[in-house]
Design an enzyme around this catalytic site. Structure first.
Site, PDB file in Angstrom:
ATOM      1  N   GLY A   1      66.624  48.369  88.539  1.00 32.09           N
ATOM      2  CA  GLY A   1      65.886  47.376  89.321  1.00 32.09           C
ATOM      3  C   GLY A   1      65.700  46.057  88.615  1.00 32.09           C
TER       4      GLY A   1
ATOM      5  N   GLU B   1      73.556  56.793  94.731  1.00 29.64           N
ATOM      6  CA  GLU B   1      72.330  56.297  95.339  1.00 29.64           C
ATOM      7  C   GLU B   1      72.650  55.522  96.610  1.00 29.64           C
ATOM      8  OE1 GLU B   1      69.405  56.021  91.502  1.00 29.64           O
ATOM      9  OE2 GLU B   1      70.154  54.123  92.285  1.00 29.64           O
TER      10      GLU B   1
ATOM     11  N   ARG C   1      75.466  60.314  85.075  1.00 31.97           N
ATOM     12  CA  ARG C   1      74.734  61.114  84.082  1.00 31.97           C
ATOM     13  C   ARG C   1      73.788  62.048  84.826  1.00 31.97           C
ATOM     14  NH1 ARG C   1      69.921  58.738  85.277  1.00 31.97           N
ATOM     15  NH2 ARG C   1      69.984  56.506  85.645  1.00 31.97           N
TER      16      ARG C   1
END
Lengths: 80, 463
Positions: B166, B275, B293
């Site tokens: 972010g 995501e 990961r």
């Protein structure tokens, strides 16, 4: 002449500049005014400024940039 | 080459998680330990420890040469990078492989490709995975950005190509704002990441963050359904769930199969997460980035599928083919995870390192607590504030949240404040109970529901 020692307000990592590569906030011999930033302490990725509460001349650092510091540990001396 | 000894190139709760999985596979473990971490739980659990330098992470856990050398010197034949630190550093993975050791994760090439958000987006588009409307690659200057934004439609997000977590994200509502923000964002990205590359994306006001867990062996990939991670503060996840209750079965199928397409296209090896943003009003989902990961919140997926992700990462790294077929992966019940952090929710989430003077860990059916805590442990101030992850699994979402509330009442950490009171409040909140939230819901909720100061008696205790 009185030497005042600035102590770490909390434990963490001490930084002498705002980010790597930037100039240091203060060097030995620099004049320090009340409210000046001396350094930063990083605690769990959150940054707290170390602020001078007295004016004078910075005469010595007791810690290096990026050193681990404990709360209350002497950071630097100011000749007020 | 068969793995026999694993170097744990991380710390905290994930190091504990890695040691447990390695031990179940019969592998010896060597824990990397900075000067501040000699007493951590992972160091106590590992077969051996090796010193990797000073407390400051750039000199220890982020120091590639030191970490690789420590793995070699301690006779390890594999390296697990965990999350954060060097886990998505392609150069580190290359150094591990060049030393003749197994990197427990994808190939350096995959890390490089999918870690670069602009490239990952191109791969997604090539795999037929929907992406957020955005610029075709990087925008070179203000003029190019304004031209691109005209196609995308305002508001647009300005993102740093090398950013993550972010960081480096700004929102422009019109061309004038864009003209002001682009130069600022370039400078900031250059300073923060050493790379000023920027790209634009449509800003979706009330989006959910939904991510798909995948496992691949380099040829085949499967999904392990999705997680809902919309409850965030400062773009850091606070509370996660699996599955995402807002999805219809057909939406879930479309989402999860899109993730498998992308994983197979890039020949993904190991555990990874794609995501997405989900726009509940239109039912559209858009791929945003891939994490190459293991993720913090992987336990909710393990609870609903019964599949041990960290152990599978090691089995795949050890050369085993993925023997789980998609049809074998069953979605069973619902799981929620509360991140228990050393932060004081009554004081603006101020970090609160300190010594654990007493600890009572919740238990009972469906409860799991992945933690680095033990009574007497001094939580150092130098690293992330995550202390542990409390996970509750039950037959339904409602029951899982009730079970979480019950477990939070049992959790007792004395000596330092934690975020447990925030989670108690969330577990009791009608909107959380109803599953009605989006990625900016929690910050608004916190502004409207300040978690009042604890009484002096409770100040250094969280219950």
């Amino acid at each position: 002449m009185t030497v005042k020692t600035i102590q770490a307000p909390l434990p963490g990592t001490f930084y002498r500049s705002a980010s790597p590569g930037e100039p240091v906030f203060k060097s030995v011999g620099d004049a320090v005014a009340v409210g000046d930033t001396i350094g930063l302490i990083e605690v769990m990725k959150s940054f707290t400024s170390v602020i001078a509460e007295e004016a004078g001349t910075l005469v010595a650092f007791h810690v290096e940039n990026e050193d681990a510091v404990m709360a209350g540990q002497p950071l630097c001396d100011i000749d007020a | 080459m068969a793995i026999s000894k694993v170097f744990v190139a991380n710390r905290g709760e994930i190091a504990v998680r890695i040691i447990r999985a390695a031990r179940e596979l019969g592998f010896a473990t060597v824990q990397a330990v900075s000067a501040a971490d000699g007493t951590m739980l992972a160091a106590r659990l590992a077969d051996e420890t090796v010193s990797v330098g000073p407390a400051h992470a750039t000199k220890s856990y982020l120091n590639k040469q030191v970490m690789v050398q420590a793995a070699i010197d301690s006779g390890c034949d594999a390296v697990h990078p965990g999350y954060g630190f060097l886990s998505e550093n392609a150069e580190f993975a290359e150094m591990v492989e060049a030393a003749g050791l197994v990197f427990i994760g994808p190939t350096p090439d995959t890390i490089r490709k999918m870690g670069d958000k602009a490239r990952a987006r191109q791969e997604a588009m090539a795999a037929g995975v929907p992406t957020v409307p955005g610029s075709a690659g990087l925008v070179e200057d203000v003029a190019a950005a304004i031209l691109a934004a005209r196609e995308i439609g305002y508001p647009v997000m300005i993102k740093a190509s090398a950013g993550g977590g972010g960081r480096g994200i700004r929102v422009a509502r019109d061309a004038a704002e864009l003209a002001t923000l682009i130069p600022q964002a370039t400078g900031e990205a250059k300073a923060a990441f050493g790379d000023g590359g920027l790209y634009l994306e449509r800003f979706i006001g009330k989006a959910r963050h939904i991510e798909v867990q995948i496992l691949g062996d380099g040829t085949h990939a499967i999904h392990l359904f999705e997680r809902e991670c919309s409850l965030q503060r400062r773009r850091q996840k606070v509370w996660e769930e699996a599955p995402a209750a807002c999805l219809r079965p057909d939406q879930r199928e479309a989402l999860c199969t899109s993730a498998v397409r992308l994983a197979e296209r890039v020949g993904y090896r190991g555990a990874g997460t794609l995501e997405y943003l989900f726009d509940e009003t239109t039912g559209e989902f858009f791929f945003i980035e891939m994490n190459t990961r293991i993720q913090v919140e992987h336990p909710v997926t393990e609870m609903i599928t019964g599949i041990d992700l960290v152990r599978w990462m090691m089995r795949i790294a050890n050369g085993e083919p993925l023997t789980i077929h998609q049809g074998d992966v069953r979605l069973n019940g619902h799981a929620v995870e509360a991140r228990i952090c050393a932060e004081d929710p009554a004081l603006g989430f101020r970090p609160s390192p300190g010594t654990v003077t007493a600890l009572e860990v919740p238990g009972g059916m469906g409860i799991r607590f992945d933690t680095m805590l033990y009574p007497g442990y001094a939580v150092p101030p130098f690293y992330d504030s995550l202390l542990g992850k409390l996970v509750a699994h039950d037959e339904t979402r409602e029951a899982a949240i009730t079970r979480m509330a019950r477990a939070l009442r049992e959790l007792r950490v004395e000596g330092l404040p934690t975020t447990a009171p925030l989670h108690q409040a969330l577990a009791a909140d009608p909107d959380v109970r109803a599953g009605v939230f989006h990625t900016r819901w929690l910050e608004d909720w916190l502004a409207a529901h300040p978690l009042g100061s604890q009484t002096p008696n409770e100040a250094d205790t969280s219950r």
